[in-house]
Scaffold this active site. Structure first.
Site, PDB file in Angstrom:
ATOM      1  N   ASP A   6       0.868  -1.182   0.000  1.00  0.00           N
ATOM      2  CA  ASP A   6       0.000   0.000   0.000  1.00  0.00           C
ATOM      3  C   ASP A   6       0.904   1.230   0.000  1.00  0.00           C
ATOM      4  O   ASP A   6       1.523   1.548   1.018  1.00  0.00           O
ATOM      5  CB  ASP A   6      -0.903  -0.037   1.242  1.00  0.00           C
ATOM      6  CG  ASP A   6      -1.549   1.309   1.553  1.00  0.00           C
ATOM      7  OD1 ASP A   6      -1.723   2.115   0.619  1.00  0.00           O
ATOM      8  OD2 ASP A   6      -1.880   1.538   2.742  1.00  0.00           O
ATOM      9  N   ILE A   7       0.988   1.916  -1.145  1.00  0.00           N
ATOM     10  CA  ILE A   7       1.850   3.097  -1.259  1.00  0.00           C
ATOM     11  C   ILE A   7       0.983   4.343  -1.151  1.00  0.00           C
ATOM     12  O   ILE A   7       0.182   4.641  -2.034  1.00  0.00           O
ATOM     13  CB  ILE A   7       2.627   3.117  -2.591  1.00  0.00           C
ATOM     14  CG1 ILE A   7       3.392   1.810  -2.801  1.00  0.00           C
ATOM     15  CG2 ILE A   7       3.589   4.302  -2.609  1.00  0.00           C
ATOM     16  CD1 ILE A   7       4.143   1.742  -4.116  1.00  0.00           C
ATOM     17  N   ASN A   9       0.769   8.700  -0.046  1.00  0.00           N
ATOM     18  CA  ASN A   9       1.452   9.900  -0.520  1.00  0.00           C
ATOM     19  C   ASN A   9       2.776  10.157   0.189  1.00  0.00           C
ATOM     20  O   ASN A   9       3.673  10.779  -0.381  1.00  0.00           O
ATOM     21  CB  ASN A   9       0.539  11.120  -0.350  1.00  0.00           C
ATOM     22  CG  ASN A   9      -0.584  11.146  -1.358  1.00  0.00           C
ATOM     23  OD1 ASN A   9      -0.344  11.214  -2.558  1.00  0.00           O
ATOM     24  ND2 ASN A   9      -1.819  11.079  -0.887  1.00  0.00           N
ATOM     25  N   ARG A  11       4.002   7.633   2.910  1.00  0.00           N
ATOM     26  CA  ARG A  11       4.524   6.414   3.511  1.00  0.00           C
ATOM     27  C   ARG A  11       3.869   5.208   2.851  1.00  0.00           C
ATOM     28  O   ARG A  11       2.923   5.355   2.078  1.00  0.00           O
ATOM     29  CB  ARG A  11       4.288   6.396   5.030  1.00  0.00           C
ATOM     30  CG  ARG A  11       2.855   6.526   5.441  1.00  0.00           C
ATOM     31  CD  ARG A  11       2.711   6.712   6.956  1.00  0.00           C
ATOM     32  NE  ARG A  11       3.094   5.533   7.699  1.00  0.00           N
ATOM     33  CZ  ARG A  11       4.075   5.495   8.592  1.00  0.00           C
ATOM     34  NH1 ARG A  11       4.782   6.577   8.847  1.00  0.00           N
ATOM     35  NH2 ARG A  11       4.368   4.392   9.243  1.00  0.00           N
ATOM     36  N   LYS A  13       2.839   0.798   3.451  1.00  0.00           N
ATOM     37  CA  LYS A  13       2.742  -0.382   4.297  1.00  0.00           C
ATOM     38  C   LYS A  13       2.798  -1.605   3.400  1.00  0.00           C
ATOM     39  O   LYS A  13       2.449  -1.537   2.223  1.00  0.00           O
ATOM     40  CB  LYS A  13       1.435  -0.362   5.100  1.00  0.00           C
ATOM     41  CG  LYS A  13       1.318   0.816   6.056  1.00  0.00           C
ATOM     42  CD  LYS A  13      -0.018   0.831   6.785  1.00  0.00           C
ATOM     43  CE  LYS A  13      -0.099   2.028   7.715  1.00  0.00           C
ATOM     44  NZ  LYS A  13      -1.397   2.102   8.432  1.00  0.00           N
ATOM     45  N   GLY A 100      -9.547   6.417  -6.105  1.00  0.00           N
ATOM     46  CA  GLY A 100      -8.271   5.947  -5.578  1.00  0.00           C
ATOM     47  C   GLY A 100      -8.339   4.494  -5.142  1.00  0.00           C
ATOM     48  O   GLY A 100      -9.280   4.085  -4.455  1.00  0.00           O
ATOM     49  N   ASP A 102      -6.689   3.020  -2.962  1.00  0.00           N
ATOM     50  CA  ASP A 102      -6.658   2.900  -1.505  1.00  0.00           C
ATOM     51  C   ASP A 102      -8.063   3.017  -0.923  1.00  0.00           C
ATOM     52  O   ASP A 102      -8.434   2.274   0.000  1.00  0.00           O
ATOM     53  CB  ASP A 102      -5.733   3.954  -0.895  1.00  0.00           C
ATOM     54  CG  ASP A 102      -6.117   5.388  -1.265  1.00  0.00           C
ATOM     55  OD1 ASP A 102      -6.764   5.602  -2.316  1.00  0.00           O
ATOM     56  OD2 ASP A 102      -5.753   6.309  -0.505  1.00  0.00           O
ATOM     57  N   ARG A 103      -8.853   3.916  -1.478  1.00  0.00           N
ATOM     58  CA  ARG A 103     -10.232   4.075  -1.008  1.00  0.00           C
ATOM     59  C   ARG A 103     -11.059   2.834  -1.341  1.00  0.00           C
ATOM     60  O   ARG A 103     -11.873   2.379  -0.531  1.00  0.00           O
ATOM     61  CB  ARG A 103     -10.849   5.330  -1.628  1.00  0.00           C
ATOM     62  CG  ARG A 103     -10.181   6.624  -1.178  1.00  0.00           C
ATOM     63  CD  ARG A 103     -10.585   7.809  -2.041  1.00  0.00           C
ATOM     64  NE  ARG A 103     -12.016   8.094  -1.935  1.00  0.00           N
ATOM     65  CZ  ARG A 103     -12.647   8.962  -2.733  1.00  0.00           C
ATOM     66  NH1 ARG A 103     -11.986   9.596  -3.695  1.00  0.00           N
ATOM     67  NH2 ARG A 103     -13.947   9.175  -2.577  1.00  0.00           N
ATOM     68  N   THR A 126      -2.089  12.074   4.217  1.00  0.00           N
ATOM     69  CA  THR A 126      -1.739  13.378   3.661  1.00  0.00           C
ATOM     70  C   THR A 126      -3.005  14.135   3.283  1.00  0.00           C
ATOM     71  O   THR A 126      -3.136  15.335   3.527  1.00  0.00           O
ATOM     72  CB  THR A 126      -0.833  13.201   2.431  1.00  0.00           C
ATOM     73  OG1 THR A 126       0.334  12.465   2.819  1.00  0.00           O
ATOM     74  CG2 THR A 126      -0.423  14.540   1.861  1.00  0.00           C
TER      75      THR A 126
END
Length: 253
Positions: A6-7, A9, A11, A13, A100, A102-103, A126
Site C-alpha cells: 500500500d503506497i 502519498n 509512507r 505499508k 483511488g 486505496d479508497r 496526507t
C-alpha cells in the site's frame, strides 16, 4: 506467498499473505533509495507468487519498485485499479478507475468485516478521505479534505507572518490545547480542531441519513492523533488498505 503493498502519498505499508492470513508486515516513510530499501526489506524472502500494489503516489516511485521486482524475481507487479463492482462493493464513480485504489481497498475491507451494515470510512493521511457504503454495499460517494500536515503547510506557505519550525508542522513536542500561547501551537491546535470538527460533522450527517447502526471506521497515519479528540465513536483499523488487498487476493484465488 503474495506480497501486498500500500503506497500512500508519504509512507507505505506492506504485508506477506500466505492465502489464509498475514504472516509478516511492515511500514515506512518513502525511502530516498527505493531499490536499496526493497533489497534490505524483501531481498531475502522467497519469490512471491504475486506482487499486488495499491498506490496513490507518483508513477516514478511505483515504476522503481516494479523495476526492482522484475530484476529481483523476474516478476511483473500488479497495479490495482478500482473496478465498477466487486467483492461485495459497487463503485459510485462514473469513471470507476478514477477512484483511488486505496479508497476502494478500504471499502472492500470494511464490507468484508461489517457485512450488511452501512459504513463510513475515514482515511486520515496526507489527504483525508471519507467514503460511504450502504447496507447493500453500494458506494454512496465520498469527500476529500486536506490532512493535518497539508493544512499546516498551506498556512505557512500562503501567509507572510506565520513562521514555525518543522517540529510544529509534525506535532513533535506539541501541546494540544483549546487556546494556544504561541504561533506553532496555535497552528497545531487550529488544524486539529478544524479537522475533527469536519470529520465529526460529516459523519454525523451520514449517520443521520443511513441510520444509527452505521459504523464509523477510521484509518491512516494521523488517526491515532485525532481519535482522542473526536466526539463520536469510531472503530480504528490501522491497516485497512492492506486488509482490503487480502480480501481481494483471497477471493481471486
Amino acid at each position: 506467498m503474495i506480497l501486498l503493498i500500500d503506497i500512500g502519498n508519504s509512507r507505505f505499508k506492506w504485508a506477506l499473505f500466505d492465502g489464509e492470513g498475514v504472516v509478516q508486515r511492515g511500514a515506512a516513510l518513502h525511502p530516498d533509495d527505493m531499490e536499496a530499501f526493497a533489497t534490505s526489506t524483501w531481498g531475502t524472502i522467497e519469490k512471491p507468487l504475486r506482487v499486488v500494489i495499491s498506490t496513490v503516489a507518483s508513477p516514478q516511485l511505483t515504476e522503481r519498485l516494479a523495476g526492482w521486482a522484475m530484476a529481483q524475481w523476474s516478476l511483473s507487479v500488479e497495479i490495482m485499479v478500482s473496478p465498477a463492482a466487486g467483492y461485495g462493493v459497487k463503485n459510485a464513480y462514473g469513471e470507476p478507475g478514477s477512484l483511488g485504489s486505496d479508497r476502494w481497498a478500504a471499502m472492500v475491507a470494511v464490507r468484508s468485516e461489517f457485512k450488511n451494515r452501512a459504513v463510513c470510512v475515514v482515511g486520515c493521511g496526507t489527504a483525508v478521505t471519507i467514503d460511504v457504503i450502504n447496507r447493500k454495499g453500494e458506494h454512496q460517494g465520498g469527500l476529500i479534505l486536506p490532512g493535518l500536515t497539508m493544512m499546516r503547510h498551506a498556512l505557512v506557505n500562503e501567509t507572510d507572518r506565520i513562521k514555525i519550525g518543522q517540529s510544529s508542522l509534525n506535532d513533535e513536542g506539541a501541546q494540544i490545547s483549546f487556546l494556544a500561547c504561541d504561533t506553532g501551537n496555535a497552528v497545531i491546535g487550529g488544524t486539529f480542531y478544524a479537522l475533527i470538527a469536519a470529520i465529526d460533522r460529516i459523519t454525523h450527517d451520514i449517520v443521520a441519513e443511513l441510520g444509527v447502526n452505521t459504523a464509523r471506521v477510521i484509518t491512516g497515519g494521523d488517526a491515532p492523533a485525532l481519535l482522542p479528540l473526536l466526539a463520536a465513536k469510531y472503530i480504528h483499523r490501522d491497516t485497512l488498505v492492506i486488509d482490503g488487498l487480502c480480501v481481494m487476493v483471497q477471493a481471486d484465488a
